[in-house]
Each structure stands twice: as C-alpha cells, then as structure tokens.
Design an enzyme around this catalytic site. Sequence first.
Site, PDB file in Angstrom:
ATOM      1  N   GLY A  87     -15.357  -0.668  -3.009  1.00 60.16           N
ATOM      2  CA  GLY A  87     -14.075  -0.093  -3.423  1.00 60.16           C
ATOM      3  C   GLY A  87     -14.035   1.415  -3.230  1.00 60.16           C
ATOM      4  O   GLY A  87     -15.079   2.073  -3.148  1.00 60.16           O
TER       5      GLY A  87
ATOM      6  N   TYR B 265       0.848  -1.192   0.000  1.00 61.84           N
ATOM      7  CA  TYR B 265       0.000   0.000   0.000  1.00 61.84           C
ATOM      8  C   TYR B 265       0.886   1.246   0.000  1.00 61.84           C
ATOM      9  O   TYR B 265       1.207   1.824   1.035  1.00 61.84           O
ATOM     10  CB  TYR B 265      -0.977  -0.006   1.176  1.00 61.84           C
TER      11      TYR B 265
ATOM     12  N   SER C 204     -12.704  -4.507   0.144  1.00 57.74           N
ATOM     13  CA  SER C 204     -13.591  -3.583  -0.587  1.00 57.74           C
ATOM     14  C   SER C 204     -15.057  -3.902  -0.295  1.00 57.74           C
ATOM     15  O   SER C 204     -15.874  -4.049  -1.215  1.00 57.74           O
ATOM     16  CB  SER C 204     -13.321  -3.626  -2.103  1.00 57.74           C
ATOM     17  N   PRO C 205     -15.433  -3.978   0.995  1.00 53.43           N
ATOM     18  CA  PRO C 205     -16.807  -4.386   1.336  1.00 53.43           C
ATOM     19  C   PRO C 205     -17.870  -3.403   0.863  1.00 53.43           C
ATOM     20  O   PRO C 205     -19.030  -3.783   0.694  1.00 53.43           O
ATOM     21  CB  PRO C 205     -16.774  -4.462   2.876  1.00 53.43           C
ATOM     22  N   LEU C 206     -17.465  -2.147   0.636  1.00 47.09           N
ATOM     23  CA  LEU C 206     -18.444  -1.135   0.212  1.00 47.09           C
ATOM     24  C   LEU C 206     -18.404  -0.933  -1.297  1.00 47.09           C
ATOM     25  O   LEU C 206     -19.062  -0.042  -1.820  1.00 47.09           O
ATOM     26  CB  LEU C 206     -18.165   0.188   0.950  1.00 47.09           C
TER      27      LEU C 206
ATOM     28  N   ALA D 210     -17.586   3.433  -3.258  1.00 41.01           N
ATOM     29  CA  ALA D 210     -18.230   3.206  -1.957  1.00 41.01           C
ATOM     30  C   ALA D 210     -19.349   4.217  -1.691  1.00 41.01           C
ATOM     31  O   ALA D 210     -20.389   3.877  -1.120  1.00 41.01           O
ATOM     32  CB  ALA D 210     -17.186   3.270  -0.848  1.00 41.01           C
ATOM     33  N   GLY D 211     -19.146   5.452  -2.138  1.00 41.85           N
ATOM     34  CA  GLY D 211     -20.129   6.507  -1.875  1.00 41.85           C
ATOM     35  C   GLY D 211     -21.439   6.303  -2.618  1.00 41.85           C
ATOM     36  O   GLY D 211     -22.466   6.864  -2.241  1.00 41.85           O
TER      37      GLY D 211
HETATM   38  N1  LIG Z   1      -6.421  -8.345  -0.067  1.00 40.99           N
HETATM   39  C1  LIG Z   1      -6.585  -7.588  -1.124  1.00 40.99           C
HETATM   40  O1  LIG Z   1      -6.204  -7.946  -2.246  1.00 40.99           O
HETATM   41  C2  LIG Z   1      -7.226  -6.260  -0.953  1.00 40.99           C
HETATM   42  C3  LIG Z   1      -7.648  -5.513  -2.075  1.00 40.99           C
HETATM   43  C4  LIG Z   1      -8.277  -4.281  -1.854  1.00 40.99           C
HETATM   44  C5  LIG Z   1      -8.475  -3.824  -0.546  1.00 40.99           C
HETATM   45  N2  LIG Z   1      -8.031  -4.567   0.516  1.00 40.99           N
HETATM   46  C6  LIG Z   1      -8.240  -4.124   1.917  1.00 40.99           C
HETATM   47  O2  LIG Z   1      -9.613  -3.927   2.146  1.00 40.99           O
HETATM   48  C7  LIG Z   1      -9.835  -2.618   2.659  1.00 40.99           C
HETATM   49  C8  LIG Z   1     -11.173  -2.104   2.227  1.00 40.99           C
HETATM   50  O3  LIG Z   1     -11.274  -2.003   0.817  1.00 40.99           O
HETATM   51  P1  LIG Z   1     -11.233  -0.605   0.035  1.00 40.99           P
HETATM   52  O4  LIG Z   1     -10.632   0.429   0.893  1.00 40.99           O
HETATM   53  O5  LIG Z   1     -10.614  -0.909  -1.286  1.00 40.99           O
HETATM   54  O6  LIG Z   1     -12.746  -0.311  -0.304  1.00 40.99           O
HETATM   55  P2  LIG Z   1     -14.077  -0.076   0.555  1.00 40.99           P
HETATM   56  O7  LIG Z   1     -13.852  -0.412   1.976  1.00 40.99           O
HETATM   57  O8  LIG Z   1     -15.162  -0.769  -0.161  1.00 40.99           O
HETATM   58  O9  LIG Z   1     -14.287   1.483   0.365  1.00 40.99           O
HETATM   59  C9  LIG Z   1     -13.426   2.401   0.963  1.00 40.99           C
HETATM   60  C10 LIG Z   1     -14.029   3.781   0.897  1.00 40.99           C
HETATM   61  O10 LIG Z   1     -15.286   3.767   1.526  1.00 40.99           O
HETATM   62  C11 LIG Z   1     -15.531   5.005   2.109  1.00 40.99           C
HETATM   63  N3  LIG Z   1     -16.304   4.729   3.331  1.00 40.99           N
HETATM   64  C12 LIG Z   1     -15.934   3.928   4.353  1.00 40.99           C
HETATM   65  N4  LIG Z   1     -16.889   3.870   5.288  1.00 40.99           N
HETATM   66  C13 LIG Z   1     -17.897   4.675   4.851  1.00 40.99           C
HETATM   67  C14 LIG Z   1     -19.166   5.021   5.377  1.00 40.99           C
HETATM   68  N5  LIG Z   1     -19.587   4.518   6.542  1.00 40.99           N
HETATM   69  N6  LIG Z   1     -19.942   5.863   4.642  1.00 40.99           N
HETATM   70  C15 LIG Z   1     -19.520   6.350   3.455  1.00 40.99           C
HETATM   71  N7  LIG Z   1     -18.315   6.043   2.897  1.00 40.99           N
HETATM   72  C16 LIG Z   1     -17.525   5.211   3.598  1.00 40.99           C
HETATM   73  C17 LIG Z   1     -14.191   5.601   2.454  1.00 40.99           C
HETATM   74  O11 LIG Z   1     -14.223   6.970   2.130  1.00 40.99           O
HETATM   75  P3  LIG Z   1     -13.181   8.047   2.691  1.00 40.99           P
HETATM   76  O12 LIG Z   1     -11.878   7.715   2.012  1.00 40.99           O
HETATM   77  O13 LIG Z   1     -13.757   9.335   2.261  1.00 40.99           O
HETATM   78  O14 LIG Z   1     -13.069   7.879   4.167  1.00 40.99           O
HETATM   79  C18 LIG Z   1     -13.201   4.790   1.654  1.00 40.99           C
HETATM   80  O15 LIG Z   1     -12.413   5.501   0.748  1.00 40.99           O
HETATM   81  C19 LIG Z   1      -8.649  -1.821   2.094  1.00 40.99           C
HETATM   82  O16 LIG Z   1      -8.474  -0.595   2.757  1.00 40.99           O
HETATM   83  C20 LIG Z   1      -7.540  -2.809   2.261  1.00 40.99           C
HETATM   84  O17 LIG Z   1      -7.102  -2.793   3.620  1.00 40.99           O
HETATM   85  C21 LIG Z   1      -7.426  -5.774   0.320  1.00 40.99           C
END
Ligand SMILES: NC(=O)c1ccc[n+]([C@@H]2O[C@H](COP(=O)([O-])OP(=O)(O)OC[C@H]3O[C@@H](n4cnc5c(N)ncnc54)[C@H](OP(=O)(O)O)[C@@H]3O)[C@@H](O)[C@H]2O)c1
Length: 290
Positions: A212, A53, A208-210, A216-217
């Site tokens: 990505g 990252y 990326s539960p939301l 996500a928004g």
């Molecule tokens: N193992 C793998 O290959 C892999 C791949 C991808 C990701 N990951 C891990 O999984 C984590 C989560 O995935 P992700 O970050 O890609 O995507 P995500 O969790 O689906 O979406 C992240 C975005 O959601 C927004 N958000 C979070 N909570 C919210 C809420 N309650 N209301 C509105 N918006 C909200 C955040 O906005 P703001 O930025 O504005 O706060 C953030 O940028 C990553 O951070 C990483 O640690 C792992």
Amino acid sequence: MKNRDIGGVPVSAIGLGGMPMSIEGRPDEARSIRTIHAALDAGVTLIDTADAYHIHADEVGHNESLIAKALASYGGDTSQVIVATKGGHLRPGDGSWTVDGSPEHLREAVDASLKRLGVDAIGLYQFHRPDPRVPYADSVGVLAELLDAGKIRLAGISNANPDQIREANEVLDGRLASVQNQFSPAFRGSEAELNACAALGIAFLPWSPLGGISRAGELGERFAPFEAVAKAHGVSPQRVCLAWMLAKAPVVIPIPGASRPESIVDSIAATDLVLTDDEYAALDAANVRP
Ligand SMILES: NC(=O)c1ccc[n+]([C@@H]2O[C@H](COP(=O)([O-])OP(=O)(O)OC[C@H]3O[C@@H](n4cnc5c(N)ncnc54)[C@H](OP(=O)(O)O)[C@@H]3O)[C@@H](O)[C@H]2O)c1
C-alpha cells in the site's frame, strides 16, 4: 520487457498502478505525466486505474483523464497499451469509499469512462467491488453486455472470492479475463483466489503488492527475508517482492502504484530478477518482524 497475457492479449508482466497519482497525497500533474511516460519508456503496456481514483466529488475519473492526457502527449507508440479501468466504487468527496453495483450505474459509468479515456472500447473493464445490495450475477451481467456491445475488449472483476470468480466466469460464458485482489507480503489472504485463477488460466492482478501507498517504503524493514534477498542481489526489497509474485504463477501480473518515475522504473526491473528456489521459499515463509 517480458510479457504475460490477459484474456489472450499480451501485456507487460508488470503494470503501473495509477491510484497514488490521483488520491490523497497526489503529486502535481507534471510529475504524474513524467511517471506515466517513464513507465511507457520502460515498456509498460498495462496501466491500472478506476473512475473512483480522485479526491473531490466534482473530479470523478481524475486518474482516467490523467492517463488519457499522458498517453496523448507521449511521443512514442501507445497502440499496444491496455488501460484497465473499473466501475462500481464511488468516492462521494468526504474521504469515504462507497459501492454501487447496480446495472444502471455500471452502464452509465462505462460510458463516462469511455469518454474520459477517449476510446471506442476500453481495454479491460473491471467490476470494482461486490455490492451487497445487488445480486453478483446482475452486476457481472453488465460486463457480458458490454463485451457483446464492443464497449470493452476484456472483462475483469476485483475484490472477489473464489465462489464469485467461478460465478463471474459462468455469467461471462468463460470470458472472465482477470481478477484483481489485494495481495502482498503483508496481506496473503488472496492466495486461494490466486490459485483459482492459476487453475482457470485467468490473469491475477495483485493490488497494493508492496503493502500500500503509505507502507510500501518499509517493506524491507518489515520483512527480513525481503531485505536479505535484496542485499544479496544488490536491488530494492520492492523489486524482490514483485519478482517473488511473478514466480508464483504465470497468471500473476502485479500492478505496483507509483507517483515518481524512479519507483516504476525500479519495479519494472523485477521482470529480470531471477530468484533461487531457496530464496523463493524464504520469501514465501516471511512473516512481519515482531
Ligand atoms: N481493486 C482495488 O480495490 C484496488 C485497491 C487499491 C489499489 N488498487 C490498484 O493497485 C495499485 C497498486 O496499489 P497501491 O498503489 O495502493 O500500493 P502499492 O503498489 O503497494 O504501493 C504504492 C507505492 O509504492 C511505492 N513504490 C512503487 N514501486 C517502488 C519501488 N520499486 N521502490 C520503492 N517504492 C516503490 C510508490 O511510491 P511513490 O509514490 O513515491 O512512487 C507508491 O506510492 C493501485 O495504484 C491501484 O491501481 C486497486
């Protein structure tokens, strides 16, 4: 904050995903530190990161260093916090993502992560992504070595299919603690892995539960039932999404990413949101709006 467990170690039922604070579009460091501190204030004891990252080639482990700095500058108790990092994925600096699952690389990577995190043992170390050039058992075999050597407390894998989950658990003599796969309303393709983990009692961490970072928004706009249930409870569709995941199985521990304190504070409240059976069924059947 309600707890779940990874390999018998209790962690908050929702973790913080660190990726948005270190890749393209990341905020300044002060905002990232505020975000991590807000998560800790709210009871988060699981922070997900990876050595990959970062953006530029000369800043490998940017997110690990950031998390170590935030933990060190936090005023409260961080002794129960598990930092879950990963190795085996690389970013050469041109925007691409590559893999190296060779035992040599993984051994070097874990030593570098230990140094950046400033710990004697990593809370949870995850093999980031299978490398087609390396037999899976060879890559996962390094995790067994690291557990035996005490360099990592728990071993996990990521981006694995059900066969790889079973193989990894065998190579680790039943010590596979977690699987981290993509899973969200927009990506349901890991339901088989989630079910395999539930059957084996292995933690399942949806990434990326939301939907990505960039989408996500729009979760409520894209999936009508998430918007409707959110309105009924007076909460965000994102919170509903995380509550829906938690309701799937006791092994599920979502790790929503955040780069703002407000996002993670809102997400954590999903642990207190109780859905009715009808709401759960409607969310489970949700398809993207045409
Ligand atoms: N193992 C793998 O290959 C892999 C791949 C991808 C990701 N990951 C891990 O999984 C984590 C989560 O995935 P992700 O970050 O890609 O995507 P995500 O969790 O689906 O979406 C992240 C975005 O959601 C927004 N958000 C979070 N909570 C919210 C809420 N309650 N209301 C509105 N918006 C909200 C955040 O906005 P703001 O930025 O504005 O706060 C953030 O940028 C990553 O951070 C990483 O640690 C792992």
